[in-house]
Design an enzyme around this catalytic site. Structure first.
Site, PDB file in Angstrom:
ATOM      1  CG  HIS A  66      16.702  -0.887  29.288  1.00 55.87           C
ATOM      2  ND1 HIS A  66      17.754  -1.134  30.139  1.00 55.87           N
ATOM      3  CD2 HIS A  66      17.232  -0.855  28.046  1.00 55.87           C
ATOM      4  CE1 HIS A  66      18.868  -1.250  29.448  1.00 55.87           C
ATOM      5  NE2 HIS A  66      18.581  -1.076  28.172  1.00 55.87           N
ATOM      6  CB  CYS A 101      26.976  -4.216  27.217  1.00 53.38           C
ATOM      7  SG  CYS A 101      25.318  -3.538  27.130  1.00 53.38           S
ATOM      8  CD  GLN A 129      24.058   5.142  30.960  1.00 53.54           C
ATOM      9  OE1 GLN A 129      23.721   5.681  32.015  1.00 53.54           O
ATOM     10  NE2 GLN A 129      23.848   3.859  30.729  1.00 53.54           N
ATOM     11  CB  SER A 161      17.530   1.924  25.653  1.00 51.53           C
ATOM     12  OG  SER A 161      18.274   1.315  24.636  1.00 51.53           O
TER      13      SER A 161
END
Length: 384
Positions: A199, A325, A177, A197
């Site tokens: 994305h 998630c 984040q 990540s």
């Protein structure tokens, strides 16, 4: 009317530069980068160019960068890879980590390891002293995120690293984040392992980064999760996802050029949104908006409103009730629970994240639409 996308903590749309890079990669760099022929060598060079871009972004050496399928795999590989290489069997983490960290630690506990989950304060922050007090002679790893995906809290990772380094315990940091909004330098942070990540930084899904310091690799090499072709210097087997790696490299290039300016702009959009919303409907902040918090996101609650129902009615706004998630689990947010919020306040909580392509008009429309929907839901609840 087009949907206003304000769920950038869950995922981000790909930047046009990333789309273009991946389109070229799919047609011109489709060869296996492990193949020894000219086409394979060309693909290999593009993969290494992306690896170098990632290394520069976080202040690492290129030999310290490993490509994974995303932060979930990276977190699993970092935590299990260290613990399985050690005779020590104790792990320390925090109550507000992403589920990919907490569930990995839970799996270790099921296998006979001991896990200490540290509580956090009302802002969702853990202190270096807490970490120091939790360390034991058999502690194999400490895992603390850089910034929280629900309440935006930035953790004092450098302070914690000073403690773990003095104790000779590796420190893993899930930076998924934070890396899109905060300057991230692995040397300054003092971490031994770091994950993120693609994305979450306007790159493709299915690609991520695991940083492992050369010092840790030399001292205690990680145990791989996957075995096969020996790719990624033996740490992560499987044919390299060349197009996604090249897309990640493009995303990193854009991010490096605009991150600081973008963070300021998004903080301004958030302030405008909160001000306009406050004029229309009351709410309570669950996250901070000043130093020590991410600049582009906010978590808030509407009293007397079920946020799950709210989002079903506000169909032209894409926001979230918590971690993507965890959204299908229909259980209270473990993060909001950890900071001591009541079940009623958690039930009315909404997570909003602004992004690179969010406009001022989007912000105003979203505030008005949410206010109308909240008012309608409150009236229905009162009438019931």
């Amino acid at each position: 009317m087009a949907t206003i996308y304000l769920d950038h903590q869950a995922t981000t749309p790909m930047d046009p530069a990333v789309v273009e890079a991946m389109n070229v990669a799919a047609t011109d760099c489709f060869a296996n980068p492990s193949s020894p022929h000219a086409a394979g060598i060309r693909a290999f060079r593009e993969v290494e160019r992306a690896r170098g871009a990632v290394a520069r972004l976080i202040g690492a050496a290129r030999t310290e960068i490993y490509f994974t399928s995303g932060a979930t795999e990276g977190n699993n590989l970092a935590i299990k890879g260290v613990v399985r290489s050690e005779s020590r069997r104790h792990v320390v983490t925090t109550a507000v980590e992403h589920k990919s960290v907490l569930d990995t630690c839970r799996s270790l506990r099921s296998a006979g390891h001991e896990v200490t989950v540290l509580p956090v304060d009302a802002e969702g922050r853990v202190g270096a002293r807490q970490v120091a007090d939790a360390l034991r002679p058999d502690t194999a790893l400490v895992s603390v995120m850089l910034a929280n995906n629900e309440i935006s809290t930035v953790q004092p990772v450098a302070d914690i690293a000073a403690v773990t380094r003095a104790a000779g315990v590796p420190l893993h940091c899930d930076a998924t984040q934070g890396v899109g909004s905060l300057p991230v330098d692995v040397r300054a942070l003092g971490v031994d392992l770091l994950t993120f990540s693609g994305h979450k930084i306007y790159g493709p899904k299915g690609i991520g980064v695991l940083y492992v310091s050369n010092g840790l690799s030399d001292r205690a090499p990680l145990v791989p999760l996957l075995h096969g072709g020996g790719q990624e210097r033996g740490l992560r087997a499987g044919t390299v996802n060349t197009a996604a790696v090249i897309g990640l490299g493009a995303a990193v290039g854009v991010l490096a050029a605009c991150r600081d300016e973008e963070a300021v702009r998004l903080a301004g959009l958030r302030a405008r949104f909160l001000a306009e919303l406050a004029e229309l409907v009351p709410y309570t902040l669950n996250s901070g908006t000043g130093p020590g918090f991410l600049p582009h996101a906010v978590n808030l609650s509407f009293e007397g409103v079920d946020a799950q129902h709210l989002l079903l009615e506000a169909t032209d706004i894409a926001v979230s009730t918590g971690s993507a998630c965890n959204s299908s689990a229909q259980e209270p947010s473990h993060v909001l629970t950890a900071i001591g919020l009541s079940p009623e306040r958690i039930r009315g909580s909404v997570r909003i994240g602004f992004g690179r392509f969010t406009t001022e008009e989007d912000v105003s429309r979203a505030a008005r639409r949410l206010a109308v929907t909240v008012g309608t839901r409150a009236l229905r609840t009162a009438g019931a």
